[in-house]
Motif scaffolding. Sequence first.
Motif, PDB file in Angstrom:
ATOM      1  N   MET A 112      47.163  -5.961  39.676  1.00 34.37           N
ATOM      2  CA  MET A 112      48.617  -6.109  39.619  1.00 34.37           C
ATOM      3  C   MET A 112      49.246  -5.781  40.970  1.00 34.37           C
ATOM      4  O   MET A 112      50.181  -6.455  41.399  1.00 34.37           O
ATOM      5  CB  MET A 112      49.194  -5.233  38.517  1.00 34.37           C
ATOM      6  CG  MET A 112      48.726  -5.614  37.119  1.00 34.37           C
ATOM      7  SD  MET A 112      49.369  -7.191  36.583  1.00 34.37           S
ATOM      8  CE  MET A 112      50.877  -6.646  35.792  1.00 34.37           C
ATOM      9  N   ARG A 126      55.635  -3.214  42.676  1.00 32.87           N
ATOM     10  CA  ARG A 126      54.863  -3.165  41.428  1.00 32.87           C
ATOM     11  C   ARG A 126      55.793  -2.888  40.254  1.00 32.87           C
ATOM     12  O   ARG A 126      55.579  -3.403  39.166  1.00 32.87           O
ATOM     13  CB  ARG A 126      53.765  -2.106  41.507  1.00 32.87           C
ATOM     14  CG  ARG A 126      52.570  -2.585  42.302  1.00 32.87           C
ATOM     15  CD  ARG A 126      51.436  -1.621  42.232  1.00 32.87           C
ATOM     16  NE  ARG A 126      51.834  -0.352  42.831  1.00 32.87           N
ATOM     17  CZ  ARG A 126      51.201   0.782  42.670  1.00 32.87           C
ATOM     18  NH1 ARG A 126      50.126   0.840  41.931  1.00 32.87           N
ATOM     19  NH2 ARG A 126      51.620   1.881  43.243  1.00 32.87           N
ATOM     20  N   GLN A 127      56.833  -2.103  40.491  1.00 31.20           N
ATOM     21  CA  GLN A 127      57.784  -1.807  39.418  1.00 31.20           C
ATOM     22  C   GLN A 127      58.467  -3.085  38.938  1.00 31.20           C
ATOM     23  O   GLN A 127      58.659  -3.268  37.734  1.00 31.20           O
ATOM     24  CB  GLN A 127      58.833  -0.788  39.881  1.00 31.20           C
ATOM     25  CG  GLN A 127      59.721  -0.306  38.753  1.00 31.20           C
ATOM     26  CD  GLN A 127      58.928   0.359  37.640  1.00 31.20           C
ATOM     27  OE1 GLN A 127      58.112   1.240  37.879  1.00 31.20           O
ATOM     28  NE2 GLN A 127      59.141  -0.065  36.405  1.00 31.20           N
ATOM     29  N   LEU A 181      57.165  -6.061  38.991  1.00 28.88           N
ATOM     30  CA  LEU A 181      56.142  -6.770  38.217  1.00 28.88           C
ATOM     31  C   LEU A 181      56.061  -6.202  36.802  1.00 28.88           C
ATOM     32  O   LEU A 181      56.081  -6.955  35.824  1.00 28.88           O
ATOM     33  CB  LEU A 181      54.785  -6.649  38.915  1.00 28.88           C
ATOM     34  CG  LEU A 181      53.641  -7.319  38.182  1.00 28.88           C
ATOM     35  CD1 LEU A 181      53.308  -8.649  38.836  1.00 28.88           C
ATOM     36  CD2 LEU A 181      52.438  -6.436  38.203  1.00 28.88           C
ATOM     37  N   TYR A 182      56.010  -4.892  36.696  1.00 27.79           N
ATOM     38  CA  TYR A 182      55.926  -4.273  35.371  1.00 27.79           C
ATOM     39  C   TYR A 182      57.232  -4.429  34.583  1.00 27.79           C
ATOM     40  O   TYR A 182      57.201  -4.584  33.365  1.00 27.79           O
ATOM     41  CB  TYR A 182      55.499  -2.803  35.479  1.00 27.79           C
ATOM     42  CG  TYR A 182      54.027  -2.683  35.758  1.00 27.79           C
ATOM     43  CD1 TYR A 182      53.094  -2.892  34.746  1.00 27.79           C
ATOM     44  CD2 TYR A 182      53.561  -2.407  37.032  1.00 27.79           C
ATOM     45  CE1 TYR A 182      51.741  -2.804  34.996  1.00 27.79           C
ATOM     46  CE2 TYR A 182      52.195  -2.319  37.293  1.00 27.79           C
ATOM     47  CZ  TYR A 182      51.289  -2.525  36.266  1.00 27.79           C
ATOM     48  OH  TYR A 182      49.942  -2.449  36.509  1.00 27.79           O
ATOM     49  N   ASN A 183      58.367  -4.438  35.274  1.00 25.88           N
ATOM     50  CA  ASN A 183      59.638  -4.683  34.579  1.00 25.88           C
ATOM     51  C   ASN A 183      59.675  -6.084  33.985  1.00 25.88           C
ATOM     52  O   ASN A 183      60.214  -6.299  32.901  1.00 25.88           O
ATOM     53  CB  ASN A 183      60.827  -4.503  35.527  1.00 25.88           C
ATOM     54  CG  ASN A 183      61.104  -3.067  35.874  1.00 25.88           C
ATOM     55  OD1 ASN A 183      60.588  -2.143  35.236  1.00 25.88           O
ATOM     56  ND2 ASN A 183      61.894  -2.859  36.915  1.00 25.88           N
ATOM     57  N   GLU A 184      59.105  -7.047  34.696  1.00 21.12           N
ATOM     58  CA  GLU A 184      59.107  -8.436  34.228  1.00 21.12           C
ATOM     59  C   GLU A 184      58.142  -8.672  33.071  1.00 21.12           C
ATOM     60  O   GLU A 184      58.457  -9.398  32.137  1.00 21.12           O
ATOM     61  CB  GLU A 184      58.749  -9.392  35.379  1.00 21.12           C
ATOM     62  CG  GLU A 184      59.852  -9.617  36.363  1.00 21.12           C
ATOM     63  CD  GLU A 184      61.032 -10.371  35.790  1.00 21.12           C
ATOM     64  OE1 GLU A 184      60.871 -11.202  34.864  1.00 21.12           O
ATOM     65  OE2 GLU A 184      62.147 -10.108  36.267  1.00 21.12           O
ATOM     66  N   GLY A 227      55.642  -6.077  31.735  1.00 13.55           N
ATOM     67  CA  GLY A 227      55.203  -4.923  30.959  1.00 13.55           C
ATOM     68  C   GLY A 227      53.773  -4.490  31.218  1.00 13.55           C
ATOM     69  O   GLY A 227      53.483  -3.317  31.297  1.00 13.55           O
ATOM     70  N   SER A 228      52.880  -5.452  31.360  1.00 14.95           N
ATOM     71  CA  SER A 228      51.462  -5.155  31.540  1.00 14.95           C
ATOM     72  C   SER A 228      50.755  -6.412  32.037  1.00 14.95           C
ATOM     73  O   SER A 228      51.344  -7.497  32.084  1.00 14.95           O
ATOM     74  CB  SER A 228      50.836  -4.729  30.205  1.00 14.95           C
ATOM     75  OG  SER A 228      50.873  -5.830  29.296  1.00 14.95           O
ATOM     76  N   LYS A 229      49.491  -6.266  32.351  1.00 19.75           N
ATOM     77  CA  LYS A 229      48.700  -7.434  32.755  1.00 19.75           C
ATOM     78  C   LYS A 229      48.582  -8.412  31.585  1.00 19.75           C
ATOM     79  O   LYS A 229      48.601  -9.622  31.768  1.00 19.75           O
ATOM     80  CB  LYS A 229      47.324  -6.978  33.246  1.00 19.75           C
ATOM     81  CG  LYS A 229      46.555  -8.066  33.952  1.00 19.75           C
ATOM     82  CD  LYS A 229      45.300  -7.515  34.597  1.00 19.75           C
ATOM     83  CE  LYS A 229      44.545  -8.603  35.331  1.00 19.75           C
ATOM     84  NZ  LYS A 229      43.295  -8.095  35.904  1.00 19.75           N
ATOM     85  N   LEU A 253      51.681 -10.390  31.454  1.00 16.41           N
ATOM     86  CA  LEU A 253      51.633 -11.414  32.501  1.00 16.41           C
ATOM     87  C   LEU A 253      50.775 -12.589  32.046  1.00 16.41           C
ATOM     88  O   LEU A 253      51.143 -13.750  32.236  1.00 16.41           O
ATOM     89  CB  LEU A 253      51.091 -10.811  33.797  1.00 16.41           C
ATOM     90  CG  LEU A 253      50.851 -11.775  34.952  1.00 16.41           C
ATOM     91  CD1 LEU A 253      52.135 -12.468  35.379  1.00 16.41           C
ATOM     92  CD2 LEU A 253      50.223 -11.028  36.127  1.00 16.41           C
TER      93      LEU A 253
END
Length: 124
Positions: free
Chosen positions: A26, A37-38, A40-43, A45-47, A50
């Motif tokens: 990630m 990275r935040q 990415l996780y905001n969009e 939540g997790s891999k 994604l």
Amino acid sequence: MPTARETLLDAALAALTDRSWSAIRMADLAAAARVSRQTLYNEFGSKEGLARALARREADTYLQGVRTLLAAPAPPERNLVAVAEWTVARAAARPVLRALLTGAWNERLPAPRPLRPGARPAPV
């Protein structure tokens, strides 16, 4: 200008050209998309989130292409041939779409699990 979400999905697809899904980190995707990275996780939540978003975008893009081809002002049989030819070409170039259409997921691709535990994946 693409959104952070679209840029991240593009980065994930690009990463899949030379790495398996399990090898993609990630942090590397965030760096490739030039977001934190935040973000990415905001969009996502997790891999896993994604992976679901990536499969969803591939399916949505494919279905829009089919709709466009079927709506062309041509005889229906010509439109169906165009859809079949386009589907084969598109699936050959897009491994996630190919897996969605065939169910042939492998360790290189992000096979998204259903949101609800115990639910079976929906056929496309």
